[in-house]
Design an enzyme around this catalytic site. Sequence first.
Site, PDB file in Angstrom:
ATOM      1  N   GLU A  82       6.568  -0.227   3.022  1.00 21.11           N
ATOM      2  CA  GLU A  82       7.091   1.140   2.936  1.00 21.11           C
ATOM      3  C   GLU A  82       6.281   2.065   3.848  1.00 21.11           C
ATOM      4  O   GLU A  82       5.190   1.722   4.295  1.00 21.11           O
ATOM      5  CB  GLU A  82       7.068   1.621   1.477  1.00 21.11           C
ATOM      6  CG  GLU A  82       8.126   0.874   0.657  1.00 21.11           C
ATOM      7  CD  GLU A  82       8.393   1.453  -0.724  1.00 21.11           C
ATOM      8  OE1 GLU A  82       7.662   2.362  -1.160  1.00 21.11           O
ATOM      9  OE2 GLU A  82       9.356   0.977  -1.371  1.00 21.11           O
ATOM     10  N   GLN A  84       4.429   4.643   3.588  1.00 22.34           N
ATOM     11  CA  GLN A  84       3.043   5.011   3.282  1.00 22.34           C
ATOM     12  C   GLN A  84       2.173   3.779   3.007  1.00 22.34           C
ATOM     13  O   GLN A  84       1.189   3.852   2.273  1.00 22.34           O
ATOM     14  CB  GLN A  84       3.005   5.976   2.090  1.00 22.34           C
ATOM     15  CG  GLN A  84       3.472   7.378   2.432  1.00 22.34           C
ATOM     16  CD  GLN A  84       2.570   8.063   3.469  1.00 22.34           C
ATOM     17  OE1 GLN A  84       1.382   7.775   3.577  1.00 22.34           O
ATOM     18  NE2 GLN A  84       3.139   8.974   4.244  1.00 22.34           N
ATOM     19  N   SER A  85       2.508   2.655   3.613  1.00 15.70           N
ATOM     20  CA  SER A  85       1.787   1.410   3.353  1.00 15.70           C
ATOM     21  C   SER A  85       0.342   1.423   3.846  1.00 15.70           C
ATOM     22  O   SER A  85       0.070   1.668   5.031  1.00 15.70           O
ATOM     23  CB  SER A  85       2.544   0.273   4.041  1.00 15.70           C
ATOM     24  OG  SER A  85       1.737  -0.870   4.127  1.00 15.70           O
ATOM     25  N   ASN A  86      -0.582   1.104   2.940  1.00 16.49           N
ATOM     26  CA  ASN A  86      -1.985   0.915   3.325  1.00 16.49           C
ATOM     27  C   ASN A  86      -2.139  -0.356   4.143  1.00 16.49           C
ATOM     28  O   ASN A  86      -2.970  -0.432   5.038  1.00 16.49           O
ATOM     29  CB  ASN A  86      -2.860   0.799   2.080  1.00 16.49           C
ATOM     30  CG  ASN A  86      -2.720   1.995   1.179  1.00 16.49           C
ATOM     31  OD1 ASN A  86      -2.932   3.123   1.609  1.00 16.49           O
ATOM     32  ND2 ASN A  86      -2.336   1.768  -0.077  1.00 16.49           N
ATOM     33  N   CYS A  88       0.045  -1.649   6.257  1.00 21.65           N
ATOM     34  CA  CYS A  88       0.435  -1.416   7.653  1.00 21.65           C
ATOM     35  C   CYS A  88      -0.601  -0.564   8.388  1.00 21.65           C
ATOM     36  O   CYS A  88      -0.871  -0.790   9.569  1.00 21.65           O
ATOM     37  CB  CYS A  88       1.818  -0.786   7.718  1.00 21.65           C
ATOM     38  SG  CYS A  88       3.101  -1.953   7.214  1.00 21.65           S
TER      39      CYS A  88
END
Length: 344
Positions: A82, A84-86, A88
């Site tokens: 998603e 707001q992925s940490n 990524c």
Amino acid sequence: MTHLSNQQLASATERLARKMLGHWPTPLTELPRLSEELGIRVLMKRDDCSGFYFGGNKTRHNEFLIGDAISSGCDCVVWGAEIQSNNCRQTAAACSRFGLDCYLYLSPGHHRLDVNGNLLLHYLAGARVEIVDARIGPELDELLVEKGRALQAAGRRPYFWDRSRVIPRAAVSYALCLAETLEQCEAKTARPSAVYVSSAGSTGAGLALGKAALGFEGSIRNVCPMAWPWDVREDLARSATIAARAIGLPIEVRPGDIEADESQVGVYGRPTAAGQEAMKLLMRTEAILLDPVYSAKAMAGLLADARNGKIPSGSTVVFVHTGGTPVVFSLAPEMLASFTGSGT
Ligand SMILES: *Cc1c(COP(=O)(O)O)cnc(C)c1O
């Protein structure tokens, strides 16, 4: 199997490629004011302080994943989750650190679309970002395979998200984290009866592997941040067993060995009331910022267990802070409302 020493476990992992990214060991700190409030001793493993691009559990994961990508001769990474992925955010930075191109395919989920929090950090790390309709899980996984194939057809050598390859490798990093944590506990003469962590994936699978390999007798409480369309216990046990095989250990983890607390799930990516209460308590007692999507919900699980007596008073537990704090900026109105009691 007889249990391994920390050194033997570390040696076993040497057969996997690895590139260092973090500052190890991360601190294991006492939380004196929270401990007093709960009547138990709580130690925090500060993996939010992993020292790489705002930190978190994905720093450990990526050491093995980027190591795998580079040793497989890949020139780019195709990743997604998603907005707001940490995960990524950390992948984008790790790619930048080792000169790989990073392609991110991001699903909006319940997030705002403005460029803030982790989404801003993906861009700053140099990732090529595309927002897609596919939902996180099997649908997005399929899209990533398609994107990876298209890059292959164009002559690139992509490393792309593939559960069966990625999860066991990421898990190995958390078997090592458990060894690191238990060594730090020993130095503090702390004997934890449980380790609390936010996970429904590699992190919990790795801790389960570490527990089996090292003979840790406490429990590993996986507080799930999301509901997957599969059985979490089975999935973590399978991943832990595959991870064991990948480092040459004859360990079989069974679903019954895994503890998964699904009572804190809520809506993935969104704060929950219990999580926000936990976040505020940690800030008020220890000045430690949790993240609303993962670690706050795991702490809510710990608080519930302490209050209902599942954690006997006087015992010691370890809480693993898995990071994720940049997300607060993308949820500013919600954070402000729950911390100050005012709307915006
Ligand atoms: C990704 C993430 C987790 C969960 O990791 P698993 O892959 O489920 O083990 C927990 N906390 C934070 C902050 C994360 O970014």
